[in-house]
Scaffold this active site. Structure first.
Site, PDB file in Angstrom:
ATOM      1  N   HIS A 169       0.857  -1.198   0.000  1.00 12.66           N
ATOM      2  CA  HIS A 169       0.000   0.000   0.000  1.00 12.66           C
ATOM      3  C   HIS A 169       0.889   1.243   0.000  1.00 12.66           C
ATOM      4  O   HIS A 169       1.340   1.692   1.046  1.00 12.66           O
ATOM      5  CB  HIS A 169      -0.902  -0.031   1.223  1.00 12.66           C
ATOM      6  CG  HIS A 169      -2.022   0.973   1.187  1.00 12.66           C
ATOM      7  ND1 HIS A 169      -2.088   2.011   0.276  1.00 12.66           N
ATOM      8  CD2 HIS A 169      -3.149   1.077   1.946  1.00 12.66           C
ATOM      9  CE1 HIS A 169      -3.194   2.721   0.488  1.00 12.66           C
ATOM     10  NE2 HIS A 169      -3.854   2.170   1.489  1.00 12.66           N
ATOM     11  N   HIS A 172      -2.510   6.998  -0.932  1.00 13.54           N
ATOM     12  CA  HIS A 172      -3.503   7.627  -0.038  1.00 13.54           C
ATOM     13  C   HIS A 172      -2.950   8.264   1.220  1.00 13.54           C
ATOM     14  O   HIS A 172      -3.652   8.397   2.224  1.00 13.54           O
ATOM     15  CB  HIS A 172      -4.588   6.607   0.361  1.00 13.54           C
ATOM     16  CG  HIS A 172      -5.239   5.932  -0.814  1.00 13.54           C
ATOM     17  ND1 HIS A 172      -6.015   4.812  -0.715  1.00 13.54           N
ATOM     18  CD2 HIS A 172      -5.233   6.240  -2.130  1.00 13.54           C
ATOM     19  CE1 HIS A 172      -6.445   4.439  -1.919  1.00 13.54           C
ATOM     20  NE2 HIS A 172      -5.978   5.309  -2.798  1.00 13.54           N
ATOM     21  N   TYR A 174      -0.543   7.173   3.323  1.00 12.55           N
ATOM     22  CA  TYR A 174      -0.002   6.320   4.381  1.00 12.55           C
ATOM     23  C   TYR A 174       1.530   6.263   4.269  1.00 12.55           C
ATOM     24  O   TYR A 174       2.119   6.931   3.433  1.00 12.55           O
ATOM     25  CB  TYR A 174      -0.656   4.937   4.325  1.00 12.55           C
ATOM     26  CG  TYR A 174      -2.123   5.029   4.695  1.00 12.55           C
ATOM     27  CD1 TYR A 174      -2.518   5.277   6.004  1.00 12.55           C
ATOM     28  CD2 TYR A 174      -3.121   4.920   3.721  1.00 12.55           C
ATOM     29  CE1 TYR A 174      -3.857   5.410   6.346  1.00 12.55           C
ATOM     30  CE2 TYR A 174      -4.469   5.048   4.057  1.00 12.55           C
ATOM     31  CZ  TYR A 174      -4.824   5.290   5.370  1.00 12.55           C
ATOM     32  OH  TYR A 174      -6.139   5.430   5.713  1.00 12.55           O
TER      33      TYR A 174
END
Ligand code: FNR
Length: 368
Positions: A169, A172, A174
């Site tokens: 990931h 976004h 993070y």
């Protein structure tokens, strides 16, 4: 136009998919103490039974004390959580599905996420992280080494448990994205600096370590976004040249798939280039790698509104197919429609449009 292009098989290294539809990673918070139970396994199994080509798990956190702020978000470490994931992948395989976990570290969002309200976050140019505000504690080099090792262990576990691929990931706002983002990465060591390529060093080292752990044949996806939850208007790459400089080292480090997160798949990435290619389209063109597009597939009404409240007309599946047919991207991720309806894929394939369900936020309260 028929939906055939969506239902063509796809193969990349050891990953063989029956169609082009990917379930987007979506946090569901149904894993008490970080342990995914039988209900979570059954939820993913229903998507496999519903003919989703590739399921990406909800973000599941790697072993760092600060990596999650919600006790119901699943872990990807520890005997019990990994036993839970073993059950998940066994159920998905029993139903003929394919799946990869999305490995996640929230970084400073751990502190901010619980208090985050969309209406507050987009007030200023940098939203939640206001200019000049010091956010979070800078990681030491030891913290970075530990984090890279934690991702490496999780990757090795994903392969050992029998998952078909994995995703990092990097989107976004993070941890990985925080390093990319000049507004948050104020480091003066080799992991920071003015150049996006320097701020990519953490991601490059993570990908290298994950590749070392899983070998050449296991597919690694990296999810990226130009937008951040904290500030929709910040872009990492403003031109195709900047994008190529950002992504080339990541591709060279071992990324097989770039999962290109957009709010709406029809938004052109670089309008000034006179092209209607979306984010996934540009990334495929610049890197030659497999890409996944995502964003409001099959959605209508209020759910098409952007962060600033601007509305947009829904786009048909035909528009998606037109782009797939011209090879703009390889795979299509679907999020919210697959939360409300495990059988969405079959309905699209069989043209059962009268049976499609509208998305509603209430759907988040249960695992349908
Ligand atoms: C998300 N999204 C998301 N993305 C991600 O990379 N990791 C995650 O854990 C989550 N969690 C999550 C939870 C919920 C409830 C939603 C609705 C979304 C973003 C998601 O993967 C996807 O990119 C968006 O939902 C856009 O796709 P749709 O819903 O428009 O098809």
């Amino acid at each position: 136009m028929s939906a055939n292009a969506l239902f063509a098989p796809f193969a990349l290294k050891s990953l063989q998919l029956k169609n082009r539809i990917v379930m987007a990673p979506m946090t569901r918070s149904f894993s008490p103490n970080g342990i995914p139970g039988a209900d979570v396994a059954a939820y993913y199994r229903r998507r496999a039974e519903g003919q989703v080509g590739l399921i990406l798990s909800e973000g599941t956190v790697v072993e760092r004390p600060a990596s999650s702020n919600d006790p119901n978000i699943p872990h990807f470490y520890g005997e019990q959580a990994l036993a839970g994931w073993q059950h998940v992948i066994d159920e998905v395989h029993a139903a003929g599905g394919k799946m990869g976990p999305q490995l996640w570290h929230m970084g400073v969002m751990k502190e901010h996420r619980s208090g985050w309200k969309p209406s507050e976050a987009f007030e200023g140019p940098s939203g939640l992280f206001k200019p000049g505000e010091t956010t979070g504690k800078a990681m030491s080099e030891d913290d970075i080494t530990d984090t890279i090792a934690a991702f490496g262990r999780a990757a090795a576990d994903a392969k050992r448990l029998g998952f078909d691929c994995l995703e990092l990931h990097g989107a976004h706002g993070y941890l990985i994205d925080q390093f990319f983002w000049a507004g948050l990465n104020q480091r003066t060591d080799g992991y920071g600096g003015d150049a996006l390529t320097a701020r990519s060093r953490l991601a490059v080292e993570l990908v290298q370590e994950v590749r070392r752990q899983v070998g050449e044949e296991f597919v690694i996806s990296l999810r990226l976004s130009q937008w951040k939850q904290q500030d929709y208007d910040v872009k990492l790459a403003h031109t195709p040249q900047e994008m190529e400089a950002w992504l080339r080292p990541l591709a060279d480090a071992g990324v097989d798939i770039f999962h290109c997160s957009q709010r709406r798949f029809w938004e052109p990435e670089f309008e000034h280039e006179g092209s209607d290619l979306n984010f996934a389209g540009w990334v495929k063109k610049l890197t030659g790698k497999t890409t996944i597009t995502v964003g409001s597939v099959g959605l209508s009404g209020e759910f098409l509104a952007g962060f600033a409240g601007e509305s947009s007309e829904p786009r048909s599946i035909d528009e998606l197919l037109r782009r797939l047919d011209r090879n703009e991207f390889d795979l299509v991720a679907v999020g919210r429609q697959l939360i409300v309806d495990p059988n969405w894929v079959e309905k699209i394939e069989q043209g059962r449009s009268d049976e499609l369900k509208g998305y509603s936020r209430e759907a988040l309260s249960t695992l349908v």
